[in-house]
Scaffold this motif. Structure first.
Motif, PDB file in Angstrom:
ATOM      1  N   GLN A  51       0.700  -1.085   0.055  1.00 29.82           N
ATOM      2  CA  GLN A  51       0.095  -0.150   0.117  1.00 29.82           C
ATOM      3  C   GLN A  51       0.946   1.361   0.051  1.00 29.82           C
ATOM      4  O   GLN A  51       2.210   1.063   0.116  1.00 29.82           O
ATOM      5  N   GLY A  52       0.195   2.368  -0.001  1.00 27.42           N
ATOM      6  CA  GLY A  52       1.054   3.678  -0.182  1.00 27.42           C
ATOM      7  C   GLY A  52       1.629   3.738  -1.619  1.00 27.42           C
ATOM      8  O   GLY A  52       1.212   3.262  -2.598  1.00 27.42           O
ATOM      9  N   PHE A  53       2.221   5.034  -1.669  1.00 29.78           N
ATOM     10  CA  PHE A  53       2.984   5.327  -3.063  1.00 29.78           C
ATOM     11  C   PHE A  53       3.937   4.396  -3.574  1.00 29.78           C
ATOM     12  O   PHE A  53       5.009   4.083  -3.146  1.00 29.78           O
ATOM     13  N   GLY A  54       3.509   3.675  -4.735  1.00 23.18           N
ATOM     14  CA  GLY A  54       4.352   2.705  -5.278  1.00 23.18           C
ATOM     15  C   GLY A  54       4.266   1.258  -4.724  1.00 23.18           C
ATOM     16  O   GLY A  54       5.257   0.451  -4.608  1.00 23.18           O
ATOM     17  N   ASN A  55       3.402   1.179  -3.747  1.00 24.86           N
ATOM     18  CA  ASN A  55       3.337  -0.140  -2.900  1.00 24.86           C
ATOM     19  C   ASN A  55       4.586  -0.141  -1.986  1.00 24.86           C
ATOM     20  O   ASN A  55       4.829  -1.416  -1.752  1.00 24.86           O
ATOM     21  N   LEU A  56       5.284   0.650  -1.495  1.00 24.31           N
ATOM     22  CA  LEU A  56       6.456   0.794  -0.749  1.00 24.31           C
ATOM     23  C   LEU A  56       6.245   0.532   0.739  1.00 24.31           C
ATOM     24  O   LEU A  56       7.159   0.397   1.412  1.00 24.31           O
ATOM     25  N   ASN A  57       5.137   0.398   1.175  1.00 26.38           N
ATOM     26  CA  ASN A  57       4.598   0.305   2.502  1.00 26.38           C
ATOM     27  C   ASN A  57       3.932  -1.157   2.638  1.00 26.38           C
ATOM     28  O   ASN A  57       3.158  -1.411   1.472  1.00 26.38           O
ATOM     29  N   ARG A  58       3.972  -1.564   3.863  1.00 30.30           N
ATOM     30  CA  ARG A  58       3.214  -2.832   4.097  1.00 30.30           C
ATOM     31  C   ARG A  58       2.135  -2.522   5.070  1.00 30.30           C
ATOM     32  O   ARG A  58       1.260  -1.905   4.911  1.00 30.30           O
ATOM     33  N   ALA A  59       2.284  -2.868   6.554  1.00 31.46           N
ATOM     34  CA  ALA A  59       1.397  -2.494   7.366  1.00 31.46           C
ATOM     35  C   ALA A  59       1.727  -1.230   8.180  1.00 31.46           C
ATOM     36  O   ALA A  59       2.484  -0.984   9.130  1.00 31.46           O
ATOM     37  N   ALA A  60       1.207  -0.226   7.363  1.00 31.01           N
ATOM     38  CA  ALA A  60       1.370   1.168   7.658  1.00 31.01           C
ATOM     39  C   ALA A  60       0.465   1.994   6.845  1.00 31.01           C
ATOM     40  O   ALA A  60       0.296   2.026   5.892  1.00 31.01           O
ATOM     41  N   CYS A  61      -0.231   2.844   7.853  1.00 29.68           N
ATOM     42  CA  CYS A  61      -1.267   3.670   7.228  1.00 29.68           C
ATOM     43  C   CYS A  61      -1.334   5.000   8.096  1.00 29.68           C
ATOM     44  O   CYS A  61      -0.769   4.932   9.104  1.00 29.68           O
ATOM     45  N   HIS A  62      -2.452   5.780   7.845  1.00 28.68           N
ATOM     46  CA  HIS A  62      -2.605   7.268   8.460  1.00 28.68           C
ATOM     47  C   HIS A  62      -2.822   7.026   9.974  1.00 28.68           C
ATOM     48  O   HIS A  62      -2.682   7.753  10.679  1.00 28.68           O
ATOM     49  N   ALA A  63      -3.637   5.775   9.921  1.00 31.17           N
ATOM     50  CA  ALA A  63      -4.150   5.806  11.458  1.00 31.17           C
ATOM     51  C   ALA A  63      -3.219   5.186  12.432  1.00 31.17           C
ATOM     52  O   ALA A  63      -3.517   4.930  13.548  1.00 31.17           O
ATOM     53  N   GLY A  98       9.605  10.437   2.425  1.00 34.77           N
ATOM     54  CA  GLY A  98       8.343  10.696   2.003  1.00 34.77           C
ATOM     55  C   GLY A  98       7.267   9.701   2.385  1.00 34.77           C
ATOM     56  O   GLY A  98       6.388   9.295   1.650  1.00 34.77           O
ATOM     57  N   ASN A  99       7.200   9.089   3.506  1.00 37.75           N
ATOM     58  CA  ASN A  99       5.989   8.156   4.119  1.00 37.75           C
ATOM     59  C   ASN A  99       6.277   7.033   3.447  1.00 37.75           C
ATOM     60  O   ASN A  99       5.200   6.368   2.816  1.00 37.75           O
ATOM     61  N   THR A 100       7.424   6.513   3.033  1.00 36.17           N
ATOM     62  CA  THR A 100       7.601   5.194   2.421  1.00 36.17           C
ATOM     63  C   THR A 100       8.475   4.292   3.025  1.00 36.17           C
ATOM     64  O   THR A 100       9.142   4.620   3.875  1.00 36.17           O
ATOM     65  N   LEU A 101       8.467   2.708   2.623  1.00 37.75           N
ATOM     66  CA  LEU A 101       9.367   1.942   3.614  1.00 37.75           C
ATOM     67  C   LEU A 101       9.031   1.641   5.018  1.00 37.75           C
ATOM     68  O   LEU A 101       9.991   1.823   5.831  1.00 37.75           O
ATOM     69  N   LEU A 102       7.939   1.508   5.099  1.00 34.59           N
ATOM     70  CA  LEU A 102       7.286   1.258   6.760  1.00 34.59           C
ATOM     71  C   LEU A 102       6.515   0.076   6.639  1.00 34.59           C
ATOM     72  O   LEU A 102       5.662  -0.376   5.899  1.00 34.59           O
ATOM     73  N   ASP A 103       6.677  -0.596   8.084  1.00 39.38           N
ATOM     74  CA  ASP A 103       5.791  -1.853   8.154  1.00 39.38           C
ATOM     75  C   ASP A 103       5.841  -2.066   9.695  1.00 39.38           C
ATOM     76  O   ASP A 103       6.990  -2.265  10.230  1.00 39.38           O
ATOM     77  N   ARG A 104       4.867  -1.929  10.106  1.00 43.45           N
ATOM     78  CA  ARG A 104       4.606  -2.334  11.661  1.00 43.45           C
ATOM     79  C   ARG A 104       4.979  -3.810  11.956  1.00 43.45           C
ATOM     80  O   ARG A 104       5.363  -4.277  13.057  1.00 43.45           O
ATOM     81  N   ALA A 105       4.689  -4.714  10.994  1.00 40.05           N
ATOM     82  CA  ALA A 105       5.091  -6.007  11.327  1.00 40.05           C
ATOM     83  C   ALA A 105       6.613  -6.253  11.787  1.00 40.05           C
ATOM     84  O   ALA A 105       6.794  -7.209  12.243  1.00 40.05           O
ATOM     85  N   LEU A 106       7.321  -5.898  11.181  1.00 40.81           N
ATOM     86  CA  LEU A 106       8.751  -5.784  11.590  1.00 40.81           C
ATOM     87  C   LEU A 106       9.045  -5.447  12.987  1.00 40.81           C
ATOM     88  O   LEU A 106      10.068  -5.915  13.427  1.00 40.81           O
ATOM     89  N   VAL A 107       8.124  -4.618  13.431  1.00 37.80           N
ATOM     90  CA  VAL A 107       8.450  -3.994  14.859  1.00 37.80           C
ATOM     91  C   VAL A 107       7.799  -4.940  15.893  1.00 37.80           C
ATOM     92  O   VAL A 107       8.204  -5.640  16.680  1.00 37.80           O
ATOM     93  N   VAL A 108       6.459  -5.224  15.648  1.00 42.30           N
ATOM     94  CA  VAL A 108       5.731  -5.818  16.539  1.00 42.30           C
ATOM     95  C   VAL A 108       5.341  -7.505  16.177  1.00 42.30           C
ATOM     96  O   VAL A 108       4.770  -8.138  16.910  1.00 42.30           O
TER      97      VAL A 108
END
Length: 628
Positions: A568-580, A592-602
């Motif tokens: 998801q996100g710009f160019g599908n560069l995010n996984r588990a990450a959204c505005h919420a 620019g709000n890319t390369l994010l993934d909560r799954a790698l943290v929790v």
């Protein structure tokens, strides 16, 4: 009627730098190139950034005096009125406002109405992928559906660029852009009214016609031939302006070698072939031993030469820093020196531009959960009481982030760039290096990040993000980047700063041994250095902040869709990450709000998170406490 229109010094770099459209008090302007800046400028020093960008130095906009001691004729950064087409809200007449019509301190007004109401700028402009910006040809738009001979019969066809009989009309029985239209009130063939009119239903998007090949502050003879298709957009649209800004922290020079280089030097000295290399110096065999040592230790030739000179007692020389060349960027990684400064065994002496000290979680010897598990996952904490950041604008793009870069100096003669310096404070958080290396070598983690890496390589932003990511996206970078976002969101509740006032710098490049992040504030206004951020980094506040951050990151209001997203996100560069749950204001993120993934943290069902153990221990502690 006098009015004062001001732009803060920091805003002349971002967001209202060269080429940006500025809306203020019902008027619209565009920032001119730095070749038109006044001689009264403030020098800004940052040698590392100057070498990186290949310029001689930086200058900030002239300081703006306060209201009480203001000087009306004091020179400042020039802004040119744009769009040139204005309309009156009363009579709906359109006017092409020229520079000779400008009156200092007076907004443009309608001369056809007795009340002389203020004119309003048209909301649509033309842009192209080569970075040009121009007014819409409204006369041609009104006549575009007529035959060429009928169009040429209009009495204003020869002076269409400043037609004086156009009107911007609003229909009562329609909605949206279809209710807006441009009508020509000039005379046609035989003295009859022209009456050409066309609504704005199809105005947005690619259009026919030729690009002017210039920006509004440039002279007409400075235009270039442009074969790009023009696009009509709203003047405040996001694709009108994509600034290219580089920033660097003011890091003092120290004699101590970086810790990573110390480790490499120790590996070279302990290598089995090191004595053989010293014995073979000056012969062909030395190159063979040197290549084998470099292959095993990743040492550079410069480091090996320095160690060899020290071993045989020869004098060592330090090569001078590279001379910056105009128009060429040097081979300088801005994050490398910053990380070495924060990771040094001995910190530099406190200074006005850089003051750091060691902090901690205050959990030494802690055996209770979840604090003991948290302490095992964290490396160290460094508190930055004082930081100086320099931000420089190199140019801008229009229409798309990968469009043609227009330099801030559109004349091509200057060897400096506009910049601003801001002071702030920050917190450096590092992860346990051994635990981090073991986690990112997990096959599930590698497979998970491999998919993001493939999307990044296919994205047009791959070259832009390489500045922060490095040669290849690593699991630790994506982990640290996500932790930085989650930490900023949590600190905004505790430190007194808003999320837009906090910024990140991710140090996650394995080739430099990086395994940390910096959360700092460098706002140029009253939120500059309040001390609240450093206070939250001290014990015991920071450990509690990290636990609350992990608990908040474990759940998103968009779950399970957010947690299970495969792109998801710009160019599908995010996984588990959204505005919420994870995303931040664009000015706070360096990618620019890319390369994010909560799954790698929790963690998730498909990949283990680095802090999964901490989150599990926290939940078990909460459950045990609730049962008591």
């Amino acid at each position: 009627m006098k009015r004062k229109l001001r732009v803060r010094q920091a805003q002349t770099v971002l967001p209202f730098g060269v080429g940006a459209v500025l809306d203020v008090q019902g008027e619209s302007f565009v920032a001119a190139g730095i070749e038109r800046w006044p001689d009264l400028k403030t020098p800004v020093s940052c040698e590392r950034l100057a070498v990186r960008l290949g310029v001689k130095g930086f200058y900030a906009a002239p300081h703006t005096l306060n209201d009480r001691y203001d000087q009306p004729d004091r020179p400042g950064v020039p802004y040119v009125r744009f769009p040139g087409w204005l309309f009156c809200g009363s009579c709906r007449g359109m006017v092409r406002f020229l520079r000779e019509n400008e009156k200092p301190g007076e907004p443009p007004v309608c001369t056809s109405c007795a009340a002389a109401p203020r004119l309003t700028p048209m909301r649509f402009v033309r842009i192209c992928a080569d970075g040009h910006l121009d007014d819409v040809d409204w006369w041609y738009w009104a006549h575009s559906r007529l035959a060429p001979d009928v169009r040429d019969s209009c009495s204003e066809s020869d002076n269409a660029w400043k037609a004086r009989r156009l009107s911007f009309r609003v229909a009562d029985r329609a909605t949206g852009l279809e209710a807006l239209s441009v009508r020509c009130g000039a005379t046609g063939a035989g003295g009859k009214p022209c009456g050409a009119e066309r609504d704005l239903l199809d105005v947005l998007g690619p259009q026919g016609g030729h690009c002017s090949g210039r920006n509004p502050w440039q002279r007409w003879d400075a235009r270039s031939s442009c074969g790009q298709q023009v696009h009509i957009v709203q003047r405040t649209a996001g694709n009108v302006y994509y600034p290219v800004v580089y920033s660097a922290l003011d890091i003092p020079q120290t004699d101590e070698a970086p810790r990573a280089e110390q480790s490499v030097a120790a590996a070279v000295l302990a290598h089995d072939y090191w004595p053989l290399l010293l014995d073979a110096l000056g012969s062909r065999r030395a190159d063979t031993f040197r290549d084998m040592i470099k292959e095993d230790t990743d040492a550079s030739d410069g480091l090996i030469d320095q160690l060899a000179a020290e071993a045989i007692g020869a004098p060592t020389t330090t090569p001078p820093p590279p001379e910056p060349q105009p128009g060429k960027s040097g081979k300088v990684d801005l994050s490398r020196d910053e990380w070495f400064a924060f990771d040094a065994a001995r910190f530099p002496e406190p200074a006005k531009e850089f003051t750091i000290r060691r902090g901690g979680l205050g959990l030494d010897g802690e055996k209770e959960e979840p604090w003991a598990t948290l302490d095992a996952h964290i490396g160290k904490v460094v508190l930055a009481d004082r930081l100086r950041e320099v931000r420089a604008l190199t140019g801008f793009r229009r229409h798309s982030p990968n469009g043609t870069l227009v330099p801030a100096d559109t004349s091509g003669r200057l060897r400096w760039l506009p910049a601003t310096e801001v002071y702030g404070e920050g917190i450096v958080l590092t992860l346990d290096e051994q635990r981090l290396t073991a986690w990112e070598n997990d096959p599930r983690v590698q497979a998970h990040v491999r998919g993001v890496r493939a999307d990044l390589e296919a994205s047009f932003r791959a070259e832009q993000l390489a500045e922060a990511v490095g040669s290849e996206l690593s699991p630790r970078f994506q982990l640290l980047h996500t932790v930085a976002h989650l930490l900023i969101r949590q600190l905004s509740f505790d430190s007194g700063y808003t999320t837009a006032s906090l910024r990140e710098r991710v140090y996650g490049r394995p080739e430099y041994g990086q395994h940390g992040l910096l959360i700092y504030t460098a706002a140029g206004d009253a939120e500059g250095t309040l001390g609240g951020l450093v206070r939250q980094g001290e014990a015991p506040h920071f450990a509690e902040t990290l636990i609350r951050m992990l608990e908040a990151a474990a759940w998103c209001s968009a779950d399970p869709l957010c947690a299970e997203h495969t792109g998801q996100g710009f160019g599908n560069l995010n996984r588990a990450a959204c505005h919420a749950c994870t995303l931040l204001p664009e000015t706070s993120c360096e990618t620019g709000n890319t390369l994010l993934d909560r799954a790698l943290v929790v963690g998730s069902a498909r990949v283990p998170g680095y802090f999964t153990d901490v989150l599990t221990a926290s939940r078990e502690y909460a459950a045990a406490t609730a049962q008591e």
